[in-house]
Design a protein around this motif. Sequence first.
Motif, PDB file in Angstrom:
ATOM      1  N   LYS A 191       1.035  -1.247   0.095  1.00 32.26           N
ATOM      2  CA  LYS A 191      -0.095   0.029   0.128  1.00 32.26           C
ATOM      3  C   LYS A 191       0.819   1.053   0.000  1.00 32.26           C
ATOM      4  N   GLY A 192       0.473   2.012  -0.866  1.00 31.19           N
ATOM      5  CA  GLY A 192       1.413   3.451  -0.751  1.00 31.19           C
ATOM      6  C   GLY A 192       2.572   3.402  -1.459  1.00 31.19           C
ATOM      7  N   ALA A 193       2.833   2.468  -2.131  1.00 32.27           N
ATOM      8  CA  ALA A 193       4.195   2.279  -2.736  1.00 32.27           C
ATOM      9  C   ALA A 193       4.353   3.514  -3.850  1.00 32.27           C
ATOM     10  N   ASN A 194       5.657   4.125  -3.627  1.00 31.91           N
ATOM     11  CA  ASN A 194       5.892   5.137  -4.494  1.00 31.91           C
ATOM     12  C   ASN A 194       7.425   5.368  -4.625  1.00 31.91           C
ATOM     13  N   TYR A 195       7.890   5.808  -5.817  1.00 35.84           N
ATOM     14  CA  TYR A 195       8.989   6.362  -5.841  1.00 35.84           C
ATOM     15  C   TYR A 195       9.483   7.747  -6.118  1.00 35.84           C
ATOM     16  N   ASN A 196       9.922   8.437  -5.125  1.00 37.37           N
ATOM     17  CA  ASN A 196      10.101   9.803  -4.957  1.00 37.37           C
ATOM     18  C   ASN A 196       9.002  10.692  -4.868  1.00 37.37           C
ATOM     19  N   GLY A 197       7.744  10.044  -4.232  1.00 34.50           N
ATOM     20  CA  GLY A 197       6.544  10.438  -4.294  1.00 34.50           C
ATOM     21  C   GLY A 197       5.708  10.165  -5.416  1.00 34.50           C
ATOM     22  N   ILE A 198       6.030   9.447  -6.468  1.00 34.21           N
ATOM     23  CA  ILE A 198       5.241   9.128  -7.847  1.00 34.21           C
ATOM     24  C   ILE A 198       4.682   7.836  -7.229  1.00 34.21           C
ATOM     25  N   PRO A 199       3.494   7.368  -7.339  1.00 35.32           N
ATOM     26  CA  PRO A 199       2.768   6.251  -7.025  1.00 35.32           C
ATOM     27  C   PRO A 199       3.570   4.970  -7.871  1.00 35.32           C
ATOM     28  N   VAL A 200       3.656   3.986  -7.429  1.00 34.48           N
ATOM     29  CA  VAL A 200       4.078   2.775  -8.306  1.00 34.48           C
ATOM     30  C   VAL A 200       3.252   1.849  -8.361  1.00 34.48           C
ATOM     31  N   VAL A 201       2.621   1.166  -9.372  1.00 34.02           N
ATOM     32  CA  VAL A 201       1.892  -0.125  -9.349  1.00 34.02           C
ATOM     33  C   VAL A 201       2.512  -1.329  -9.801  1.00 34.02           C
ATOM     34  N   VAL A 202       2.605  -2.333  -9.186  1.00 28.94           N
ATOM     35  CA  VAL A 202       3.500  -3.347  -9.601  1.00 28.94           C
ATOM     36  C   VAL A 202       2.638  -4.379 -10.188  1.00 28.94           C
ATOM     37  N   THR A 203       3.001  -5.055 -11.466  1.00 29.67           N
ATOM     38  CA  THR A 203       2.273  -5.879 -11.978  1.00 29.67           C
ATOM     39  C   THR A 203       3.165  -7.068 -12.628  1.00 29.67           C
ATOM     40  N   HIS A 204       2.649  -8.064 -13.298  1.00 30.30           N
ATOM     41  CA  HIS A 204       3.297  -8.953 -14.121  1.00 30.30           C
ATOM     42  C   HIS A 204       3.897  -8.251 -15.328  1.00 30.30           C
ATOM     43  N   HIS A 205       5.089  -8.688 -15.649  1.00 31.18           N
ATOM     44  CA  HIS A 205       5.638  -8.417 -16.985  1.00 31.18           C
ATOM     45  C   HIS A 205       4.674  -8.843 -18.125  1.00 31.18           C
ATOM     46  N   PRO A 206       4.432  -8.290 -19.499  1.00 33.74           N
ATOM     47  CA  PRO A 206       3.389  -8.731 -20.458  1.00 33.74           C
ATOM     48  C   PRO A 206       3.490 -10.030 -20.814  1.00 33.74           C
ATOM     49  N   GLY A 207       5.154 -10.531 -20.776  1.00 33.79           N
ATOM     50  CA  GLY A 207       5.587 -11.870 -21.204  1.00 33.79           C
ATOM     51  C   GLY A 207       4.746 -12.854 -20.511  1.00 33.79           C
ATOM     52  N   TYR A 208       4.352 -12.597 -19.127  1.00 29.26           N
ATOM     53  CA  TYR A 208       3.696 -13.505 -18.245  1.00 29.26           C
ATOM     54  C   TYR A 208       2.432 -13.920 -18.969  1.00 29.26           C
ATOM     55  N   LEU A 209       1.711 -13.083 -19.675  1.00 32.11           N
ATOM     56  CA  LEU A 209       0.698 -13.518 -20.195  1.00 32.11           C
ATOM     57  C   LEU A 209       0.746 -14.625 -21.496  1.00 32.11           C
ATOM     58  N   LEU A 210       2.028 -14.685 -21.923  1.00 30.61           N
ATOM     59  CA  LEU A 210       2.118 -15.832 -22.886  1.00 30.61           C
ATOM     60  C   LEU A 210       2.513 -17.040 -22.255  1.00 30.61           C
ATOM     61  N   ARG A 211       2.787 -17.122 -21.006  1.00 30.83           N
ATOM     62  CA  ARG A 211       2.904 -18.454 -20.158  1.00 30.83           C
ATOM     63  C   ARG A 211       1.581 -18.802 -19.283  1.00 30.83           C
TER      64      ARG A 211
END
Length: 329
Positions: A271-291
């Motif tokens: 919750k509240g993950a950010n980089y220098n105040g910019i929110p960061v949303v973490v998800t899978h790499h699009p290559g994961y959808l191939l697998r």
Amino acid sequence: MDARELVLGYLRTLQEQGVQRLPVDEGARAILREWMLAARRGVRAVAPAAFRAAMAAPVAAEGTAPAPQPASPVPEAGDNDSLLAAARELRAAAEAPVETRHEAPAEEDIPFFRPAGDGTPEGAWAGLEKLLPHWKPLRELGTLREKAVFGTGDRRAPILMVGDCPNYHDEKNGRPFSGEAGGKLDGMLTAMGLTREQVYLTHCVKFRPAQPRQTLNTRPPSEKEVRFSLPVLDYEIRLVQPRVIVALGIIPARGLLQRGELPLSAYQGMKGANYNGIPVVVTHHPGYLLRTSDRAERRRLWEEMLRVMEMVGLPISDKQRGYFLPKQK
């Protein structure tokens, strides 16, 4: 040009040459701290007269007497002898041959990446493209291939997406997220009502990691390769100034958020993950959808994209909200 601008000009020139460190004494450190604090207060700091005079004076060659100088103005308050010595030391170090000043970065050091520019955004981007391909901290690792793959898309985009490193197709085409994984990313963007030209796409590491007898294969970047590449990504982020960063995979998540060797699921749940105040949303790499064909996993990835859309104020239709939900009977 005042003393501060002169110092900055020297440092930019040295950085382009790959210099990582300069010897400075406490007097010089005090001046730099004063400038930093003044910048935070939004005021312009003025260097002491002795420092200004020393920066303007020529430096004598080693083993010769200093060149005679005109009388200095009345000194300002402070330890002027120390300031004079610090200024001369900084100037002398800046004018020494590069090979006598260069040191390989220590294991724990994070190098500093700031290309020279003309003060405009266009100049800053041009400086990045000029410096990165031969930036010594990365080149001297000896573990990365030669071709830099730069970010693409809108350089003022509200959404910045970052993957781990270029693969064979990225290196060949000169753009991030090529090949099959790039096709999945394009499909994801289309579902969001976006195109590549409306977001900024980049990698943590801008060079494809090298391997013996390498053909199409690409290994994940090492922790050191990511660490030494983060200053470049930080520079990009500062230029783009996105409203949200999407970390596509565990490597950019760890690089940006610095929470250690946690699994992707742990980063996704922060919750509240950010980089220098910019929110960061973490998800899978699009290559994961191939697998995977797991609908629940695809839905989770899509919910993260819906959250990104909400964060930047993109309209979301009922159809979009319903993607990958169980079909109603």
